[in-house]
Design a protein around this motif. Sequence first.
Motif, PDB file in Angstrom:
ATOM      1  N   GLN A 235       3.101  10.218  -6.895  1.00 14.07           N
ATOM      2  CA  GLN A 235       2.641   8.823  -6.794  1.00 14.07           C
ATOM      3  C   GLN A 235       4.014   8.032  -6.570  1.00 14.07           C
ATOM      4  OE1 GLN A 235      -0.063   7.598  -9.715  1.00 14.07           O
ATOM      5  NE2 GLN A 235      -1.630   7.592  -8.022  1.00 14.07           N
ATOM      6  N   GLU A 238       5.638   8.748  -3.328  1.00 13.57           N
ATOM      7  CA  GLU A 238       5.140   8.078  -2.365  1.00 13.57           C
ATOM      8  C   GLU A 238       5.183   6.417  -2.275  1.00 13.57           C
ATOM      9  OE1 GLU A 238       3.054   9.643   0.169  1.00 13.57           O
ATOM     10  OE2 GLU A 238       4.132  11.364  -0.618  1.00 13.57           O
ATOM     11  N   PHE A 239       6.107   6.257  -3.079  1.00 15.62           N
ATOM     12  CA  PHE A 239       6.699   4.742  -3.142  1.00 15.62           C
ATOM     13  C   PHE A 239       5.542   3.866  -4.057  1.00 15.62           C
ATOM     14  CE2 PHE A 239       9.308   6.060   0.184  1.00 15.62           C
ATOM     15  CZ  PHE A 239      10.624   5.889  -0.422  1.00 15.62           C
ATOM     16  N   ALA A 240       4.539   4.320  -4.768  1.00 17.05           N
ATOM     17  CA  ALA A 240       3.663   3.734  -5.233  1.00 17.05           C
ATOM     18  C   ALA A 240       4.202   2.526  -6.462  1.00 17.05           C
ATOM     19  CB  ALA A 240       2.656   4.431  -6.080  1.00 17.05           C
ATOM     20  N   ASN A 242       6.987   0.942  -5.956  1.00 18.41           N
ATOM     21  CA  ASN A 242       7.774  -0.053  -5.207  1.00 18.41           C
ATOM     22  C   ASN A 242       7.079  -1.026  -4.363  1.00 18.41           C
ATOM     23  OD1 ASN A 242      10.060  -0.537  -2.642  1.00 18.41           O
ATOM     24  ND2 ASN A 242      10.890  -0.249  -4.601  1.00 18.41           N
ATOM     25  N   LEU A 255       2.417  -3.514  -0.778  1.00 17.07           N
ATOM     26  CA  LEU A 255       2.940  -2.338  -0.930  1.00 17.07           C
ATOM     27  C   LEU A 255       2.758  -1.427   0.449  1.00 17.07           C
ATOM     28  CD1 LEU A 255       0.321  -0.406  -3.259  1.00 17.07           C
ATOM     29  CD2 LEU A 255       0.032  -1.980  -1.603  1.00 17.07           C
ATOM     30  N   SER A 256       3.373  -0.354   0.501  1.00 17.69           N
ATOM     31  CA  SER A 256       3.192   0.309   1.654  1.00 17.69           C
ATOM     32  C   SER A 256       1.906   1.048   2.101  1.00 17.69           C
ATOM     33  CB  SER A 256       4.273   1.192   1.931  1.00 17.69           C
ATOM     34  OG  SER A 256       3.993   2.459   1.054  1.00 17.69           O
ATOM     35  N   ARG A 258       1.485   3.881   2.803  1.00 18.51           N
ATOM     36  CA  ARG A 258       1.619   5.192   1.852  1.00 18.51           C
ATOM     37  C   ARG A 258       1.405   5.110   0.478  1.00 18.51           C
ATOM     38  NH1 ARG A 258       7.565   8.106   2.527  1.00 18.51           N
ATOM     39  NH2 ARG A 258       7.349   9.588   0.973  1.00 18.51           N
ATOM     40  N   ALA A 259       1.949   4.279   0.005  1.00 20.31           N
ATOM     41  CA  ALA A 259       1.731   3.929  -1.456  1.00 20.31           C
ATOM     42  C   ALA A 259       0.409   3.638  -1.883  1.00 20.31           C
ATOM     43  CB  ALA A 259       2.823   2.689  -2.108  1.00 20.31           C
ATOM     44  N   SER A 262      -1.764   6.617  -2.000  1.00 16.28           N
ATOM     45  CA  SER A 262      -1.490   7.556  -3.025  1.00 16.28           C
ATOM     46  C   SER A 262      -2.268   7.128  -4.486  1.00 16.28           C
ATOM     47  CB  SER A 262      -0.034   7.843  -3.397  1.00 16.28           C
ATOM     48  OG  SER A 262       0.489   6.580  -4.024  1.00 16.28           O
ATOM     49  N   GLU A 286      11.050   3.412   5.325  1.00 10.31           N
ATOM     50  CA  GLU A 286      10.988   4.159   4.092  1.00 10.31           C
ATOM     51  C   GLU A 286      11.954   5.335   4.272  1.00 10.31           C
ATOM     52  OE1 GLU A 286       6.786   3.308   1.944  1.00 10.31           O
ATOM     53  OE2 GLU A 286       6.732   4.531   3.411  1.00 10.31           O
ATOM     54  N   SER A 291      10.976   0.948  -0.149  1.00 12.50           N
ATOM     55  CA  SER A 291       9.739   0.565   0.389  1.00 12.50           C
ATOM     56  C   SER A 291       9.734  -0.904   0.397  1.00 12.50           C
ATOM     57  CB  SER A 291       8.595   1.166  -0.121  1.00 12.50           C
ATOM     58  OG  SER A 291       7.383   1.072   0.426  1.00 12.50           O
TER      59      SER A 291
END
Length: 309
Positions: A235, A238-240, A242, A255-256, A258-259, A262, A286, A291
Amino acid sequence: MTLLQAPDAVVMIRPHHFCSNPETRDDNAFQTLSNHSAAATSEAARSEFDAAVAKLRKAGVRVHVFEDTSTETPDSVFPNNWFSTHTGGHVAIYPMFAPNRRKERRQDVIEMLKRDYRVQDVIDYSGLEQDGLALEGTGAMVLDHIGRIAYTVHSNRADPILLERFCTHFNFEPIAFEARDAQGRDVYHTNVLMGIGTGYALICLDMIVDPERRRTVAQRLEDSGRQVIDLSHAQIGEFAGNAIELTGDRRILALSSRALASLRPEQIAIIEKTAQPLPLDIPTIETAGGSVRCMLAGVHLTRRTERTH
């Protein structure tokens, strides 16, 4: 009123010559190279940026946008590293590790803050770059504005002497620790592995090397009344971690996309008790190794009363 942990305004820098910074690639394991031309990559980053600004504004967040047309500042879209703002009217300006990142600092941002918000003082640490010292803002430090703790990963971007000096000036307690990713590589910025909201904290505890320090960090987060969302190494990739909590029409977690994708349903449920996740689609940005949190410099200052012009 600006809320302590979740500011209602941010500063963002719109990139014109975005790319993955060659000067930071050695110690930022999150960076990747784009398969597209420089012009196409830069254009995609700008489109992602503009869409993110629009989405934040639609959610009720005040966004101050500054254009960056320099060809010498590929990471300018990540302003949270060179300055931070604090309740009581305080602003800090930071020394940066990579020489080309030092060019990101800009006086017009500081002047806007002084004009639109109540600023009592600006403490400028950037001259310490001459001594080889760096402390890269809210990338190097994840700040608990309520509990007054500066969580900091040991790295060449977070000098311990400078950390102590910042904490003395701004009334934070430093909690520093070593952190490594699943491949054993040192973590370069603290905001990669953790983010602190008002009622929860996102963190990959497994990345904290020392078990005793790991327990301390978890305990301090819990003691602050927050529910700890323990993220996995995958995670974090996946920038979770950030992410940043903001106040708009309601409290949100920016958040992104992608984040957010995840996160597990039970983790999202914890966030949704106090904040609404707001996913921003920034895959090109990213590739530079940062992120959403890196893109948003929170404004923790009191806004001046509206003046007629």
